[in-house]
Design a protein around this motif. Structure first.
Motif, PDB file in Angstrom:
ATOM      1  N   ALA A  40       0.833  -1.209   0.000  1.00  0.00           N
ATOM      2  CA  ALA A  40       0.000   0.000   0.000  1.00  0.00           C
ATOM      3  C   ALA A  40       0.864   1.254   0.000  1.00  0.00           C
ATOM      4  O   ALA A  40       0.580   2.215  -0.725  1.00  0.00           O
ATOM      5  N   VAL A  50      -6.441  -2.906  -0.322  1.00  0.00           N
ATOM      6  CA  VAL A  50      -5.433  -3.892  -0.725  1.00  0.00           C
ATOM      7  C   VAL A  50      -5.776  -5.241  -0.094  1.00  0.00           C
ATOM      8  O   VAL A  50      -5.985  -5.338   1.107  1.00  0.00           O
ATOM      9  N   ILE A  70      -5.942  -4.989  -5.794  1.00  0.00           N
ATOM     10  CA  ILE A  70      -6.159  -3.623  -5.309  1.00  0.00           C
ATOM     11  C   ILE A  70      -7.453  -3.118  -5.933  1.00  0.00           C
ATOM     12  O   ILE A  70      -7.538  -2.952  -7.151  1.00  0.00           O
TER      13      ILE A  70
END
Length: 98
Positions: A40, A50, A70
């Protein structure tokens, strides 16, 4: 810990980005939450979007392969992902409360 993107694919139908990572590390195998946080931060995306779907390493190696998704928004993520995958990716504090 060294992260390297090995494959990057955009899945427009599911509103997500699918990536494979190669992770080299020192010491014990990093926790899923640590890998998730590093990804992230590296991609500058919110941690809540995520999902580390799979992590695997070979015995004796200081490296692992990770498959990460994601999402563009949290609603779509909750529609698509299985509940057990979301629980695996929950922060340790959230997991203890449930």
């Amino acid at each position: 810990m060294d992260l390297k993107i090995t494959k990057d694919n955009t899945n427009a139908l599911l509103n997500r980005r699918e990536m494979n990572f190669s992770v080299n590390y020192e010491g014990p195998t990093p926790a899923r939450s640590v890998v998730r946080g590093k990804i992230a931060a590296m991609l500058n995306v919110p941690l809540d979007l995520v999902v580390v779907h799979k992590m695997g390493n070979e015995f004796g190696k200081q490296a692992l392969e990770a498959y990460v998704k994601i999402y563009e928004n949290e609603e779509r993520m909750k529609q698509i992902e299985n509940e057990y995958v979301l629980k695996r990716n929950a922060a340790p504090e959230e997991a203890k409360e449930e």
